[in-house]
Scaffold this motif. Structure first.
Motif, PDB file in Angstrom:
ATOM      1  N   VAL A   4     109.090-118.467  55.811  1.00  9.94           N
ATOM      2  CA  VAL A   4     108.214-119.453  56.443  1.00  9.94           C
ATOM      3  C   VAL A   4     108.995-120.765  56.558  1.00  9.94           C
ATOM      4  O   VAL A   4     109.568-121.243  55.576  1.00  9.94           O
ATOM      5  CB  VAL A   4     106.920-119.651  55.626  1.00  9.94           C
ATOM      6  N   MET A   5     109.013-121.315  57.776  1.00 13.63           N
ATOM      7  CA  MET A   5     109.720-122.570  58.051  1.00 13.63           C
ATOM      8  C   MET A   5     108.775-123.489  58.807  1.00 13.63           C
ATOM      9  O   MET A   5     107.890-123.019  59.520  1.00 13.63           O
ATOM     10  CB  MET A   5     110.973-122.309  58.893  1.00 13.63           C
ATOM     11  N   SER A   6     108.985-124.793  58.646  1.00 14.01           N
ATOM     12  CA  SER A   6     108.145-125.732  59.381  1.00 14.01           C
ATOM     13  C   SER A   6     108.892-127.032  59.651  1.00 14.01           C
ATOM     14  O   SER A   6     109.946-127.305  59.077  1.00 14.01           O
ATOM     15  CB  SER A   6     106.861-126.037  58.603  1.00 14.01           C
ATOM     16  N   MET A   7     108.255-127.818  60.517  1.00 14.31           N
ATOM     17  CA  MET A   7     108.691-129.182  60.791  1.00 14.31           C
ATOM     18  C   MET A   7     107.422-130.025  60.862  1.00 14.31           C
ATOM     19  O   MET A   7     106.419-129.586  61.425  1.00 14.31           O
ATOM     20  CB  MET A   7     109.441-129.243  62.122  1.00 14.31           C
ATOM     21  N   LEU A   8     107.478-131.215  60.284  1.00 18.17           N
ATOM     22  CA  LEU A   8     106.346-132.128  60.322  1.00 18.17           C
ATOM     23  C   LEU A   8     106.560-133.148  61.439  1.00 18.17           C
ATOM     24  O   LEU A   8     107.705-133.400  61.851  1.00 18.17           O
ATOM     25  CB  LEU A   8     106.190-132.839  58.977  1.00 18.17           C
ATOM     26  N   ASP A   9     105.469-133.765  61.881  1.00 22.34           N
ATOM     27  CA  ASP A   9     105.575-134.720  62.989  1.00 22.34           C
ATOM     28  C   ASP A   9     106.540-135.855  62.665  1.00 22.34           C
ATOM     29  O   ASP A   9     107.326-136.263  63.518  1.00 22.34           O
ATOM     30  CB  ASP A   9     104.205-135.238  63.429  1.00 22.34           C
ATOM     31  N   ARG A  10     106.539-136.351  61.443  1.00 20.47           N
ATOM     32  CA  ARG A  10     107.457-137.450  61.096  1.00 20.47           C
ATOM     33  C   ARG A  10     108.915-136.983  61.118  1.00 20.47           C
ATOM     34  O   ARG A  10     109.810-137.767  61.435  1.00 20.47           O
ATOM     35  CB  ARG A  10     107.089-138.073  59.761  1.00 20.47           C
ATOM     36  N   GLU A  11     109.161-135.722  60.789  1.00 19.96           N
ATOM     37  CA  GLU A  11     110.532-135.185  60.864  1.00 19.96           C
ATOM     38  C   GLU A  11     110.975-135.074  62.324  1.00 19.96           C
ATOM     39  O   GLU A  11     112.123-135.386  62.659  1.00 19.96           O
ATOM     40  CB  GLU A  11     110.601-133.833  60.162  1.00 19.96           C
ATOM     41  N   PHE A  12     110.056-134.652  63.176  1.00 23.77           N
ATOM     42  CA  PHE A  12     110.357-134.573  64.609  1.00 23.77           C
ATOM     43  C   PHE A  12     110.656-135.973  65.147  1.00 23.77           C
ATOM     44  O   PHE A  12     111.644-136.173  65.866  1.00 23.77           O
ATOM     45  CB  PHE A  12     109.189-133.940  65.370  1.00 23.77           C
ATOM     46  N   GLN A  13     109.824-136.955  64.787  1.00 17.82           N
ATOM     47  CA  GLN A  13     110.031-138.328  65.271  1.00 17.82           C
ATOM     48  C   GLN A  13     111.364-138.887  64.778  1.00 17.82           C
ATOM     49  O   GLN A  13     112.043-139.613  65.523  1.00 17.82           O
ATOM     50  CB  GLN A  13     108.864-139.231  64.856  1.00 17.82           C
ATOM     51  N   ALA A  14     111.753-138.557  63.563  1.00 13.23           N
ATOM     52  CA  ALA A  14     113.053-139.002  63.046  1.00 13.23           C
ATOM     53  C   ALA A  14     114.190-138.393  63.866  1.00 13.23           C
ATOM     54  O   ALA A  14     115.174-139.072  64.184  1.00 13.23           O
ATOM     55  CB  ALA A  14     113.198-138.634  61.567  1.00 13.23           C
ATOM     56  N   ARG A  15     114.052-137.123  64.241  1.00 10.91           N
ATOM     57  CA  ARG A  15     115.072-136.463  65.068  1.00 10.91           C
ATOM     58  C   ARG A  15     115.126-137.108  66.456  1.00 10.91           C
ATOM     59  O   ARG A  15     116.204-137.273  67.024  1.00 10.91           O
ATOM     60  CB  ARG A  15     114.804-134.965  65.166  1.00 10.91           C
ATOM     61  N   ASP A  56     102.265-132.942  73.111  1.00  7.89           N
ATOM     62  CA  ASP A  56     101.096-132.532  73.899  1.00  7.89           C
ATOM     63  C   ASP A  56      99.927-132.085  73.027  1.00  7.89           C
ATOM     64  O   ASP A  56      98.783-132.443  73.283  1.00  7.89           O
ATOM     65  CB  ASP A  56     101.462-131.407  74.866  1.00  7.89           C
ATOM     66  N   LEU A  57     100.230-131.277  72.011  1.00 13.10           N
ATOM     67  CA  LEU A  57      99.163-130.737  71.163  1.00 13.10           C
ATOM     68  C   LEU A  57      98.882-131.618  69.953  1.00 13.10           C
ATOM     69  O   LEU A  57      97.984-131.329  69.171  1.00 13.10           O
ATOM     70  CB  LEU A  57      99.516-129.311  70.716  1.00 13.10           C
ATOM     71  N   LYS A  58      99.667-132.671  69.766  1.00 16.35           N
ATOM     72  CA  LYS A  58      99.478-133.633  68.667  1.00 16.35           C
ATOM     73  C   LYS A  58      99.504-132.957  67.295  1.00 16.35           C
ATOM     74  O   LYS A  58      98.739-133.290  66.400  1.00 16.35           O
ATOM     75  CB  LYS A  58      98.171-134.417  68.835  1.00 16.35           C
ATOM     76  N   ALA A  59     100.411-131.983  67.146  1.00 17.14           N
ATOM     77  CA  ALA A  59     100.535-131.266  65.875  1.00 17.14           C
ATOM     78  C   ALA A  59     101.023-132.203  64.780  1.00 17.14           C
ATOM     79  O   ALA A  59     101.837-133.102  65.022  1.00 17.14           O
ATOM     80  CB  ALA A  59     101.502-130.092  66.012  1.00 17.14           C
ATOM     81  N   HIS A  60     100.540-131.977  63.580  1.00 16.61           N
ATOM     82  CA  HIS A  60     101.096-132.620  62.391  1.00 16.61           C
ATOM     83  C   HIS A  60     102.215-131.740  61.839  1.00 16.61           C
ATOM     84  O   HIS A  60     103.218-132.233  61.340  1.00 16.61           O
ATOM     85  CB  HIS A  60     100.015-132.816  61.330  1.00 16.61           C
ATOM     86  N   ARG A  61     102.001-130.428  61.959  1.00 14.63           N
ATOM     87  CA  ARG A  61     102.937-129.437  61.407  1.00 14.63           C
ATOM     88  C   ARG A  61     103.154-128.355  62.449  1.00 14.63           C
ATOM     89  O   ARG A  61     102.201-127.856  63.045  1.00 14.63           O
ATOM     90  CB  ARG A  61     102.319-128.844  60.144  1.00 14.63           C
ATOM     91  N   PHE A  62     104.412-127.988  62.672  1.00 11.76           N
ATOM     92  CA  PHE A  62     104.777-126.904  63.581  1.00 11.76           C
ATOM     93  C   PHE A  62     105.524-125.899  62.732  1.00 11.76           C
ATOM     94  O   PHE A  62     106.535-126.239  62.108  1.00 11.76           O
ATOM     95  CB  PHE A  62     105.650-127.453  64.711  1.00 11.76           C
ATOM     96  N   TRP A  63     105.009-124.686  62.652  1.00 14.09           N
ATOM     97  CA  TRP A  63     105.578-123.725  61.709  1.00 14.09           C
ATOM     98  C   TRP A  63     105.778-122.360  62.341  1.00 14.09           C
ATOM     99  O   TRP A  63     105.282-122.071  63.435  1.00 14.09           O
ATOM    100  CB  TRP A  63     104.702-123.638  60.465  1.00 14.09           C
ATOM    101  N   LEU A  64     106.501-121.521  61.628  1.00 16.91           N
ATOM    102  CA  LEU A  64     106.808-120.165  62.077  1.00 16.91           C
ATOM    103  C   LEU A  64     107.154-119.323  60.865  1.00 16.91           C
ATOM    104  O   LEU A  64     107.392-119.844  59.775  1.00 16.91           O
ATOM    105  CB  LEU A  64     107.980-120.186  63.069  1.00 16.91           C
ATOM    106  N   ASP A  65     107.146-118.028  61.073  1.00 14.43           N
ATOM    107  CA  ASP A  65     107.768-117.146  60.081  1.00 14.43           C
ATOM    108  C   ASP A  65     108.757-116.261  60.825  1.00 14.43           C
ATOM    109  O   ASP A  65     108.594-115.979  62.013  1.00 14.43           O
ATOM    110  CB  ASP A  65     106.743-116.342  59.265  1.00 14.43           C
ATOM    111  N   VAL A  66     109.808-115.891  60.134  1.00 15.29           N
ATOM    112  CA  VAL A  66     110.889-115.125  60.741  1.00 15.29           C
ATOM    113  C   VAL A  66     111.376-114.102  59.721  1.00 15.29           C
ATOM    114  O   VAL A  66     111.440-114.388  58.521  1.00 15.29           O
ATOM    115  CB  VAL A  66     112.027-116.064  61.219  1.00 15.29           C
ATOM    116  N   LYS A  67     111.677-112.904  60.202  1.00 24.51           N
ATOM    117  CA  LYS A  67     112.190-111.862  59.312  1.00 24.51           C
ATOM    118  C   LYS A  67     113.549-112.283  58.762  1.00 24.51           C
ATOM    119  O   LYS A  67     114.388-112.822  59.485  1.00 24.51           O
ATOM    120  CB  LYS A  67     112.320-110.529  60.051  1.00 24.51           C
ATOM    121  N   ALA A  68     113.760-112.009  57.482  1.00 25.81           N
ATOM    122  CA  ALA A  68     115.017-112.392  56.829  1.00 25.81           C
ATOM    123  C   ALA A  68     116.221-111.742  57.507  1.00 25.81           C
ATOM    124  O   ALA A  68     117.304-112.333  57.535  1.00 25.81           O
ATOM    125  CB  ALA A  68     114.969-112.027  55.346  1.00 25.81           C
ATOM    126  N   LEU A  69     116.041-110.551  58.070  1.00 28.63           N
ATOM    127  CA  LEU A  69     117.169-109.880  58.722  1.00 28.63           C
ATOM    128  C   LEU A  69     117.548-110.543  60.045  1.00 28.63           C
ATOM    129  O   LEU A  69     118.618-110.291  60.585  1.00 28.63           O
ATOM    130  CB  LEU A  69     116.887-108.392  58.917  1.00 28.63           C
TER     131      LEU A  69
END
Length: 177
Positions: free
Chosen positions: A157-168, A106-119
């Motif tokens: 910091v973690m991410s997924m790229l559009d091509r990785e999503f399409q492969a999945r 929907d948003l046509k992202a190239h990169r979808f990312w987040l950060d998460v606490k190590a704990l």
């Protein structure tokens, strides 16, 4: 199998619920809570998408999610926050899958990312199993000063790229949870 799930835009009348869920002792260690006015801004500002998570046959409110960067010219969308009341029933995975589809389709992202606490090992395992790749660590970047603790945690910091999503998608890994 998780109960049926849907995301609907957060309304100002939902913000008492949002603040309550965010302030819950089970959630507080894993997030940096916002003031109500910050949530109001996210509901109103077009760069954000603020959603209530509704689950179960009755569609009861189960949490909320926030996307940021929805108008980012670099097409880099952030999963800013996911906070759920109920844990261990597959709602988190179902939410992440819906949000990935929204970000890339929907948003046509190239990169979808987040950060998460190590704990937050539970969330880290979920994101990794859903195809997010660790990009790096912001060492001791958030202060922990609750329940008598006084120290720091790192953000991963973690991410997924559009091509990785399409492969999945091609491998059948992006279906229902």
């Amino acid at each position: 199998m998780p109960p049926p799930l849907r995301l609907r835009p957060t309304m100002l009348s939902d913000l008492d619920f949002v603040v309550t869920v965010e302030d819950d002792a089970a959630n507080r260690p894993f997030i940096t809570p916002w003031e109500r006015t910050q949530h109001e801004g996210a509901v109103r500002f077009p760069d954000f998408r603020h959603f209530i998570v509704e689950a179960g046959a009755d569609g009861s409110r189960s949490g909320f999610v926030i996307l940021q960067g929805c108008r980012n010219p670099h097409r880099s969308v952030e999963l800013k926050r996911i906070v759920l009341q109920s844990k261990g029933h597959g709602l988190g995975r179902a939410c992440v899958r819906l949000l990935k589809a929204m970000a890339f389709r929907d948003l046509k992202a190239h990169r979808f990312w987040l950060d998460v606490k190590a704990l937050n090992t539970r969330a880290l395992a979920l994101y990794a199993s859903e195809g997010f790749v660790e990009e790096g660590r912001l060492r001791e970047s958030v202060r922990l000063a609750a329940d008598g603790a006084d120290g720091y945690d790192s953000l991963i910091v973690m991410s997924m790229l559009d091509r990785e999503f399409q492969a999945r998608v091609a491998l059948g890994q992006e279906g229902p949870p």
